[in-house]
Design an enzyme around this catalytic site. Sequence first.
Site, PDB file in Angstrom:
ATOM      1  N   LYS A   1       0.843  -1.206   0.000  1.00  0.00           N
ATOM      2  CA  LYS A   1       0.000   0.000   0.000  1.00  0.00           C
ATOM      3  C   LYS A   1       0.883   1.263   0.000  1.00  0.00           C
ATOM      4  O   LYS A   1       2.109   1.167   0.203  1.00  0.00           O
ATOM      5  CB  LYS A   1      -0.922  -0.041   1.222  1.00  0.00           C
ATOM      6  CG  LYS A   1      -1.937  -1.200   1.175  1.00  0.00           C
ATOM      7  CD  LYS A   1      -2.876  -1.160   2.386  1.00  0.00           C
ATOM      8  CE  LYS A   1      -3.875  -2.303   2.347  1.00  0.00           C
ATOM      9  NZ  LYS A   1      -4.828  -2.252   3.496  1.00  0.00           N
TER      10      LYS A   1
ATOM     11  N   TYR B   1     -12.228  -2.354  -3.568  1.00  0.00           N
ATOM     12  CA  TYR B   1     -12.748  -2.429  -2.199  1.00  0.00           C
ATOM     13  C   TYR B   1     -14.275  -2.365  -2.150  1.00  0.00           C
ATOM     14  O   TYR B   1     -14.843  -1.998  -1.124  1.00  0.00           O
ATOM     15  CB  TYR B   1     -12.130  -1.310  -1.348  1.00  0.00           C
ATOM     16  CG  TYR B   1     -10.749  -1.628  -0.803  1.00  0.00           C
ATOM     17  CD1 TYR B   1     -10.500  -2.805  -0.082  1.00  0.00           C
ATOM     18  CD2 TYR B   1      -9.688  -0.737  -0.973  1.00  0.00           C
ATOM     19  CE1 TYR B   1      -9.231  -3.086   0.433  1.00  0.00           C
ATOM     20  CE2 TYR B   1      -8.414  -1.026  -0.463  1.00  0.00           C
ATOM     21  CZ  TYR B   1      -8.201  -2.194   0.246  1.00  0.00           C
ATOM     22  OH  TYR B   1      -6.959  -2.482   0.766  1.00  0.00           O
TER      23      TYR B   1
ATOM     24  N   THR C   1      -5.660  -7.856  10.285  1.00  0.00           N
ATOM     25  CA  THR C   1      -5.961  -6.559   9.668  1.00  0.00           C
ATOM     26  C   THR C   1      -5.514  -5.396  10.546  1.00  0.00           C
ATOM     27  O   THR C   1      -4.885  -4.449  10.069  1.00  0.00           O
ATOM     28  CB  THR C   1      -7.482  -6.440   9.415  1.00  0.00           C
ATOM     29  OG1 THR C   1      -7.897  -7.559   8.639  1.00  0.00           O
ATOM     30  CG2 THR C   1      -7.826  -5.138   8.714  1.00  0.00           C
TER      31      THR C   1
ATOM     32  N   ARG D   1       2.411  -6.966   9.060  1.00  0.00           N
ATOM     33  CA  ARG D   1       1.701  -5.890   9.770  1.00  0.00           C
ATOM     34  C   ARG D   1       2.155  -5.794  11.223  1.00  0.00           C
ATOM     35  O   ARG D   1       2.246  -4.697  11.786  1.00  0.00           O
ATOM     36  CB  ARG D   1       0.198  -6.125   9.682  1.00  0.00           C
ATOM     37  CG  ARG D   1      -0.350  -5.849   8.278  1.00  0.00           C
ATOM     38  CD  ARG D   1      -1.744  -6.414   8.118  1.00  0.00           C
ATOM     39  NE  ARG D   1      -2.391  -5.963   6.883  1.00  0.00           N
ATOM     40  CZ  ARG D   1      -3.538  -6.469   6.439  1.00  0.00           C
ATOM     41  NH1 ARG D   1      -4.146  -7.433   7.107  1.00  0.00           N
ATOM     42  NH2 ARG D   1      -4.078  -6.017   5.325  1.00  0.00           N
TER      43      ARG D   1
ATOM     44  N   ASN E   1      -1.908  -0.171   7.101  1.00  0.00           N
ATOM     45  CA  ASN E   1      -1.395  -1.492   7.505  1.00  0.00           C
ATOM     46  C   ASN E   1      -0.553  -2.153   6.414  1.00  0.00           C
ATOM     47  O   ASN E   1      -0.489  -3.365   6.309  1.00  0.00           O
ATOM     48  CB  ASN E   1      -2.529  -2.382   8.008  1.00  0.00           C
ATOM     49  CG  ASN E   1      -3.618  -2.576   6.979  1.00  0.00           C
ATOM     50  OD1 ASN E   1      -3.514  -2.098   5.843  1.00  0.00           O
ATOM     51  ND2 ASN E   1      -4.665  -3.290   7.346  1.00  0.00           N
TER      52      ASN E   1
ATOM     53  N   HIS F   1      -1.910  -5.326   1.258  1.00  0.00           N
ATOM     54  CA  HIS F   1      -3.197  -5.970   0.963  1.00  0.00           C
ATOM     55  C   HIS F   1      -2.933  -7.363   0.423  1.00  0.00           C
ATOM     56  O   HIS F   1      -1.974  -7.575  -0.322  1.00  0.00           O
ATOM     57  CB  HIS F   1      -3.972  -5.187  -0.113  1.00  0.00           C
ATOM     58  CG  HIS F   1      -5.081  -6.007  -0.710  1.00  0.00           C
ATOM     59  ND1 HIS F   1      -6.291  -6.162  -0.087  1.00  0.00           N
ATOM     60  CD2 HIS F   1      -5.126  -6.778  -1.820  1.00  0.00           C
ATOM     61  CE1 HIS F   1      -7.045  -6.984  -0.819  1.00  0.00           C
ATOM     62  NE2 HIS F   1      -6.354  -7.371  -1.874  1.00  0.00           N
TER      63      HIS F   1
ATOM     64  N   GLU G   1      -9.281 -10.167  -8.149  1.00  0.00           N
ATOM     65  CA  GLU G   1      -8.309  -9.085  -7.991  1.00  0.00           C
ATOM     66  C   GLU G   1      -7.133  -9.222  -8.962  1.00  0.00           C
ATOM     67  O   GLU G   1      -6.662  -8.209  -9.493  1.00  0.00           O
ATOM     68  CB  GLU G   1      -7.826  -9.043  -6.528  1.00  0.00           C
ATOM     69  CG  GLU G   1      -8.965  -8.616  -5.594  1.00  0.00           C
ATOM     70  CD  GLU G   1      -8.654  -8.806  -4.114  1.00  0.00           C
ATOM     71  OE1 GLU G   1      -7.521  -9.211  -3.763  1.00  0.00           O
ATOM     72  OE2 GLU G   1      -9.556  -8.549  -3.290  1.00  0.00           O
TER      73      GLU G   1
HETATM   74  P1  RTP Z   1      -6.976  -5.742   2.888  1.00  0.00           P
HETATM   75  O1  RTP Z   1      -8.286  -6.018   2.161  1.00  0.00           O
HETATM   76  O2  RTP Z   1      -6.475  -4.348   2.714  1.00  0.00           O
HETATM   77  O3  RTP Z   1      -5.953  -6.800   2.562  1.00  0.00           O
HETATM   78  O4  RTP Z   1      -7.218  -5.911   4.446  1.00  0.00           O
HETATM   79  P2  RTP Z   1      -8.012  -7.049   5.189  1.00  0.00           P
HETATM   80  O5  RTP Z   1      -8.587  -8.041   4.213  1.00  0.00           O
HETATM   81  O6  RTP Z   1      -7.121  -7.586   6.251  1.00  0.00           O
HETATM   82  O7  RTP Z   1      -9.168  -6.221   5.873  1.00  0.00           O
HETATM   83  P3  RTP Z   1     -10.567  -5.756   5.279  1.00  0.00           P
HETATM   84  O8  RTP Z   1     -11.610  -6.115   6.265  1.00  0.00           O
HETATM   85  O9  RTP Z   1     -10.734  -6.241   3.861  1.00  0.00           O
HETATM   86  O10 RTP Z   1     -10.429  -4.176   5.287  1.00  0.00           O
HETATM   87  C1  RTP Z   1      -9.805  -3.501   4.218  1.00  0.00           C
HETATM   88  C2  RTP Z   1      -8.945  -2.387   4.762  1.00  0.00           C
HETATM   89  O11 RTP Z   1      -9.778  -1.381   5.313  1.00  0.00           O
HETATM   90  C3  RTP Z   1      -9.109  -0.752   6.377  1.00  0.00           C
HETATM   91  N1  RTP Z   1      -9.942  -0.800   7.559  1.00  0.00           N
HETATM   92  N2  RTP Z   1     -10.141   0.238   8.322  1.00  0.00           N
HETATM   93  N3  RTP Z   1     -11.054   1.970  10.354  1.00  0.00           N
HETATM   94  C4  RTP Z   1     -11.394   0.689  10.393  1.00  0.00           C
HETATM   95  O12 RTP Z   1     -12.057   0.220  11.262  1.00  0.00           O
HETATM   96  C5  RTP Z   1     -10.939  -0.164   9.311  1.00  0.00           C
HETATM   97  N4  RTP Z   1     -11.253  -1.434   9.151  1.00  0.00           N
HETATM   98  C6  RTP Z   1     -10.598  -1.848   8.033  1.00  0.00           C
HETATM   99  C7  RTP Z   1      -7.820  -1.499   6.648  1.00  0.00           C
HETATM  100  O13 RTP Z   1      -6.736  -0.767   6.087  1.00  0.00           O
HETATM  101  C8  RTP Z   1      -8.023  -2.803   5.906  1.00  0.00           C
HETATM  102  O14 RTP Z   1      -6.799  -3.337   5.456  1.00  0.00           O
HETATM  103 MG    MG Z   2      -9.721  -7.455   2.557  1.00  0.00          MG
END
Ligand code: RTP
Ligand code: MG
Length: 147
Positions: A9, A49, A91, A102, A112, A115, A126
Amino acid sequence: MEKTFLMVKPDGVQRNLIGEIVQRFEKKGYQLVGAKLMHISKELAEEHYGEHKERPFFGELVSFITSGPVFAMVWQGDNVIKVAREMMGKTNPVDAAPGTIRGDYSVQVGMNIIHGSDSPESAEREVNLFFNESELVSYAKDINKWV
Ligand code: RTP
Ligand code: MG
């Protein structure tokens, strides 16, 4: 062979972590089959997203991921989707174990570092969203000989 989409990222690029991250997956024994440094458009970010579009952090997430270049990659190997997620860590960096990407390099959920696709369906979606067939290479590498 299983493939996944991983992306350093904008915070990881700014902090000079591309090499460190690539090295972790190389040393693990996975094969890099596509990579590019690129800016993500707002449209691509919203599509990538899309599953989060109703979440309160969606706007922030899109503006963050479009704020600077990202390093998009396709990695290949046995169980790479699941294992890459384990190597990335949880996450929220607060919950990410030391030794994970992370866990070692981030402190905030919004920044973080990396991705990774979370399922075979999202990996397929993707990889195709970010790469054309012609941007992915196929080359022999007998990893069992070297690791
Ligand atoms: P990613 O898609 O980026 O690989 O991350 P992930 O699967 O571990 O988590 P996901 O639930 O898909 O969330 C995507 C990205 O959104 C941001 N996020 N912010 N402020 C918040 O509560 C929050 N929750 C998620 C994070 O940067 C996460 O990687
Ligand atoms: Mg995700």
